[in-house]
Design a protein around this motif. Structure first.
Motif, PDB file in Angstrom:
ATOM      1  N   TYR A  85     -33.355  37.944  22.672  1.00  0.00           N
ATOM      2  CA  TYR A  85     -34.262  36.678  22.169  1.00  0.00           C
ATOM      3  C   TYR A  85     -35.716  37.208  21.933  1.00  0.00           C
ATOM      4  N   SER A 246     -31.469  29.173  30.664  1.00  0.00           N
ATOM      5  CA  SER A 246     -30.834  28.026  30.523  1.00  0.00           C
ATOM      6  C   SER A 246     -30.497  27.264  31.883  1.00  0.00           C
ATOM      7  N   ILE A 359     -37.033  24.724  23.934  1.00  0.00           N
ATOM      8  CA  ILE A 359     -36.036  25.529  23.187  1.00  0.00           C
ATOM      9  C   ILE A 359     -35.212  24.463  22.850  1.00  0.00           C
ATOM     10  N   HIS A 360     -34.650  23.667  23.935  1.00  0.00           N
ATOM     11  CA  HIS A 360     -33.440  22.837  23.840  1.00  0.00           C
ATOM     12  C   HIS A 360     -33.699  21.921  22.833  1.00  0.00           C
ATOM     13  N   THR A 363     -33.747  23.010  19.214  1.00  0.00           N
ATOM     14  CA  THR A 363     -32.475  23.074  18.768  1.00  0.00           C
ATOM     15  C   THR A 363     -31.717  21.949  18.323  1.00  0.00           C
ATOM     16  N   ASP A 384     -29.148  26.534  23.407  1.00  0.00           N
ATOM     17  CA  ASP A 384     -30.128  26.821  22.379  1.00  0.00           C
ATOM     18  C   ASP A 384     -29.585  27.513  21.105  1.00  0.00           C
ATOM     19  N   THR A 385     -28.041  27.342  20.889  1.00  0.00           N
ATOM     20  CA  THR A 385     -27.139  27.996  19.866  1.00  0.00           C
ATOM     21  C   THR A 385     -26.350  26.884  19.200  1.00  0.00           C
ATOM     22  N   SER A 418     -29.658  30.778  16.840  1.00  0.00           N
ATOM     23  CA  SER A 418     -30.448  30.706  18.088  1.00  0.00           C
ATOM     24  C   SER A 418     -31.869  30.690  18.376  1.00  0.00           C
ATOM     25  N   ASP A 420     -35.446  30.327  20.129  1.00  0.00           N
ATOM     26  CA  ASP A 420     -35.947  31.028  21.342  1.00  0.00           C
ATOM     27  C   ASP A 420     -37.433  30.493  21.586  1.00  0.00           C
TER      28      ASP A 420
END
Length: 956
Positions: A85, A246, A359-360, A363, A384-385, A418, A420
């Motif tokens: 990342y 995470s 990040i979350h 996302t 995050d993905t 993803s 970052d």
């Protein structure tokens, strides 16, 4: 002649002695020239022709050239993920750690008293890992996530209760590179990698452990608590690969019962670097503390009863355990672990959680916006993905993404994204516009201005972290840059590095890490590339790697290199697995005998064992050389099953053994291959080569001979070179093809190992040229023989060649001093008072010092070191004569700290002056050890391997 034609040569900066100093040393040795010394040192039959390398570049010209190469790398915004990342490297850490020789030139902290700074930083790293994973014990880093997972598999396999079980149950949603390495490591031990859904119904009697990714490679988050309980009920253990960042939001695996948690700390402020170097982590339960691979930093006390740190439980290491060791690794990723630990200190628990939450949230924002365009997103819960199903539009989406300089992860008809730390709201807008265009929705029709993340969480309540972490004051005190800078500098000041003095370690080649070699490492066009980026974005890296391949092949006499192994021990393992594949291709898979001389480096038998080979030890004679007749007898005896000989050249004893060509011929005549350990390549470059001698494969320690810094115990690189017949079997990679169809599966996570630091070795070779490299080897041999000549009137020198010369290192025998109670460790600790790191202690012979000065040290520095050892010999003589007590003397009390010397109560039989300033040069330049002699046994008896409070430490 006009100076207009003069151009400064890098060679003159790299090599320590001036021409006048070289002449002085040659006169001292009684020879007329460097070439005469080399003729006395290296057997004539193995001398090679001059190196055919490009003309040496100046430092200015090289930086211009490498900048042009870097421009060929295209740094797109990477949303590929898969364990790599984009990050923000805090400037205070980049400038004061990554770019600071006070941190990157340190050696492995075997001499704890002058390594307390990096030991504390590594203890901080262990605390971060232990706290975030929810497990009791963590090590001080491993090489990468994939090899850490393989180490976890091997540890759990070795400790399994059901010795008939041989199946490692692996989730289909682990990172592909991790699966690749697991399959490589499983082969020699007959472990079956069974890819199946992680459900209780798949826990059959033949399973010894299960392995999951958390969050999974596809981004999903699952609750494995019930599965883990079911596994434990059947005596089956669990290993988890986790995303460390995470775990600030997710329930740590240790809380739902995981036995081992591994992963990569790259997200903690370490650039992607086209695959590395990054510090992997390994955490486990207290029950496995004597089985855990790698280094553990532990808390103990010093001779004054004060807090001190050391590397604990070293008896597990391969140098001592050899083929019985729990792992063959003898390095780590210390510098990168230190960076990651400082990142955690700088941000603290709240800062880390804020980064993860942001990040979350971004996302979730991308998820909502793209789903609103009509795309289906597969992950109900994620960190995050995201995975979007795009069907037959995937080609068009990929093209549009590339037009916008975006890299996604593509898998059949799905696109993975993803997010970052570097992702911004504007980046999300760009991503959404790409998806919108494929749907025929114009930019003008998009209303993105009002987008905000949905408030409801997509993380299941049962997986939301509620436990505290990083509560120690260290992680809650240094959040301003000024405080962080002072904390970094306070630790740096406790460590001796090449900034202070030569580090004369035999076998470890602590040579100059020139600034010009280091500069490009931090450029974004090298640091910012994902290892799985499309090939047309990485042509700069490919040029660098191909040039380095050609140059190293010329230097070694081999046909091709593999840059995948990211440590010397990994190189050993890779080379042996390549030999294994070669024998199998010839229908000789039964060949499993590996001959190893008794003098070999400890990683050799450990690597052979990991490769599934049976070690047969070859005797050495009284001069330390391989007993050729014993070798011949054992090669003949095992001819039907002979796999390989592992040999170090020059020998571990620092001698060019005369019969090396005959030794190689004996092995080949009996069907085996010759594996040469490249630890001592610094004595070969330009003068001889493994391929010319007759070896079939050799690993190169780029962190020794080719100037990559040791970084306090890592990073390293251990590429292997092979003869033409072994080229087809070089390691491949599941994601990026780097070898042919016959290539063994991957040995490291990234296709080219720790690719970003290859630029250092590229720079070194380019700026030295063939003549410069050869001259450096000659100077290394000169410096070693000069030290030998100065010391041999005072200490016995154990081994020498036929003409009384050593190669690039020599062994000083200290065993006779035991008769008056002086141990080799006492000499090592006393050297600290003289401002020096000890040479290699008790390897390869117990009770000795192995000294290697390298070519980078000048004659005044060599003399200063010799003066120190001669002065110590006089201190020993005072004990021998009875003038000084055997127990109360300056050696037994060493090292002496400033606090000891300035204390009101001195109470020693010698003066403070003798303790602290035994030679005049120390008055102008004194390095003070920060602690007294460290209590090793206490540290092993009471193992504390995370940051203790004062109360906890006092209680222990």
């Amino acid at each position: 002649m006009s100076n207009v034609y003069y151009q400064e040569k890098f060679e003159d900066r790299h090599n320590g002695p001036s021409s006048a100093q070289v002449d002085d040393m040659l006169r001292f040795l009684g020879v007329n020239s460097l070439d005469e010394l080399i003729e006395q040192t290296i057997p004539a039959p193995i001398r090679r022709k001059p190196l055919n390398l490009p003309k040496a570049w100046s430092e200015v010209a090289y930086l211009d050239k490498i900048a042009q190469i870097a421009e060929k790398n295209k740094v797109f915004k990477s949303y590929i993920g898969q364990g790599y990342y984009n990050v923000v490297v805090p400037g205070v850490i980049q400038r004061n750690v990554l770019e600071n020789p006070g941190w990157y030139t340190q050696y492995t902290p075997y001499q704890a008293e002058i390594a307390q700074g990096r030991l504390q930083a590594l203890l901080n790293f262990q605390t971060v890992v232990s706290d975030l994973t929810g497990l009791e014990i963590a090590n001080a880093s491993l090489l990468d996530e994939a090899t850490a997972a393989a180490e976890g598999m091997f540890m759990l396999y070795s400790a399994r209760k059901n010795k008939d079980a041989n199946v490692f149950l692996v989730s289909p949603t682990v990172f592909p590179q991790t699966l690749d390495v697991l399959q490589t490591r499983a082969v020699p031990f007959g472990v079956e990698i069974r890819i199946a859904e992680i459900t209780a119904s798949n826990l059959s009697d033949d399973v010894f452990a299960a392995f999951v990714q958390y969050p999974a490679a596809d981004g999903t988050i699952a609750d494995y608590k019930d599965f883990t309980e079911a596994a434990h009920a059947q005596g089956i253990t669990t290993c988890v690969a986790a995303d460390l960042l995470s775990l600030t939001l997710l329930t740590p695996p240790g809380e739902w019962g995981a036995d081992v948690v591994v992963g990569n700390s790259q997200r903690f402020g370490v650039p992607m670097g086209f695959g590395g170097p990054h510090a992997a982590f390994f955490a486990t339960k207290e029950a496995y503390k004597r089985n855990i691979p790698g280094r553990i930093i532990g808390v103990t006390s010093d001779s004054n009863g004060e807090y001190a740190l050391r590397m604990a439980l070293q008896t597990r290491e391969q140098h001592i355990r050899r083929d019985k060791a729990s792992s063959n690794i003898c390095t780590a990723q210390a510098l990168l672990a230190i960076m990651a630990s400082f990142y955690a200190v700088y941000h603290g628990p709240e800062g880390l959680k804020n980064i993860a939450s942001r990040i979350h949230d971004l996302t979730k924002l991308a998820d909502r916006a793209i789903q609103a365009l009509g795309y289906e997103q597969s992950n109900a819960s994620y960190f995050d993905t995201l995975r979007f199903k795009v069907g037959d539009q995937i080609g068009a989406l990929k093209a549009e993404a590339l037009d916008n300089e975006l890299n996604f992860y593509y898998n059949e008809d799905t696109v993975g994204i993803s997010i970052d730390e570097t992702t911004t709201f504007e980046d999300i807008q760009t991503i959404v516009k790409v998806f919108a265009k494929i749907k025929g929705i114009s930019q003008n029709d998009l209303d993105l201005a009002g987008l905000t993340p949905e408030l409801q969480s997509v993380i299941p309540d049962v997986l939301v972290r509620t436990s505290p972490y990083l509560t120690h004051p260290i992680f809650n005190s240094y959040h301003s840059e000024s405080e962080m800078l002072r904390y970094i500098k306070s630790l740096e000041a406790k460590d001796l590095s090449l900034c202070h003095s030569m580090i004369p370690l035999g076998s470890c080649t602590m040579k100059l890490n020139a600034t010009t070699e280091m500069v490009p490492v931090t450029w974004a066009r090298f640091g910012g590339l994902h290892p799985f980026a499309p090939a047309d974005q990485t042509s700069g890296y490919m040029q660098l790697i191909n040039e380095l391949n050609d140059w190293l092949c010329e230097i070694t006499g081999f046909a091709k290199m593999s840059f995948q192994p990211n440590s010397g021990a990994q190189g050993e393992y890779a080379g042996l697995m390549v030999i294994r594949a070669y024998h199998e291709s010839r229908g000789e898979a039964h060949r499993n005998i590996c001959l190893i001389p008794a003098s070999a480096h400890g990683t050799n038998p450990a690597s052979a064992s990991m490769a599934g080979l049976k070690v047969v030890v070859v005797k050495c004679d009284d001069r330390g050389n391989i007993d050729v007749e014993d070798l011949r007898a054992k090669a003949t005896e095992h001819a039907a099953d002979l796999n390989a000989l592992m040999v170090t050249y020059p020998s571990t004893h620092g001698v060019f053994e005369e019969p090396i060509i005959e030794i190689c011929r004996i092995i080949h005549e009996n069907g085996g291959q010759v594996y040469m350990d490249g630890a001592n390549m610094n004595a070969q470059v330009g003068l001889t080569s493994p391929g010319f001698i007759g070896a079939d494969v050799c690993h190169l320690n780029l962190h020794k001979t080719f100037c990559i810094p040791h970084g306090g115990g890592g990073p390293g690189m251990g590429p292997i070179g092979v003869a033409a017949h072994l080229v087809p079997f070089l390691p491949n990679h599941q994601v990026v093809s780097v070898s042919g169809e016959q290539g063994i599966s991957a040995v490291s996570a990234a296709p080219f190992g720790s690719a970003s630091i290859l630029v250092i070795s590229h720079a070194y070779i380019a700026m030295m040229g063939g003549d410069g490299l050869t001259e450096a080897t000659k100077i290394a041999i000169l410096n070693a023989n000069y030290i030998k000549a100065r010391l041999e009137e005072h200490y016995p020198i154990l081994y020498a060649g036929a003409n009384g010369r050593c190669a690039h290192e020599m062994i000083v025998d200290c065993r006779t001093f035991k008769s008056v109670g002086i141990e080799v460790a006492d000499i090592a600790k006393r050297l600290m008072d003289y401002g020096f790191h000890a040479p290699t202690v008790s390897f390869p012979v117990a009770g000795t010092l192995m000294i290697e000065p390298t070519e980078s040290e000048s004659k005044p520095e060599l003399d200063r070191f010799c003066d120190a050892l001669i002065a110590i010999r006089q201190e020993i003589a005072a004990v021998e004569s009875g003038e000084v007590d055997q127990k109360e003397n300056v050696l037994k009390n060493a090292p002496h700290t400033a606090a000891m010397v300035t204390a009101d109560d001195w109470g020693r039989s010698y003066s403070r002056q003798t303790a602290a300033y035994p030679l005049p040069y120390l008055k102008a330049n004194k390095f003070w050890p920060s602690v007294g002699r460290v209590n090793d046994s206490q540290g092993d008896r009471t193992l504390i391997c995370s940051c203790p409070s004062i109360e906890e430490y006092a209680e222990a």
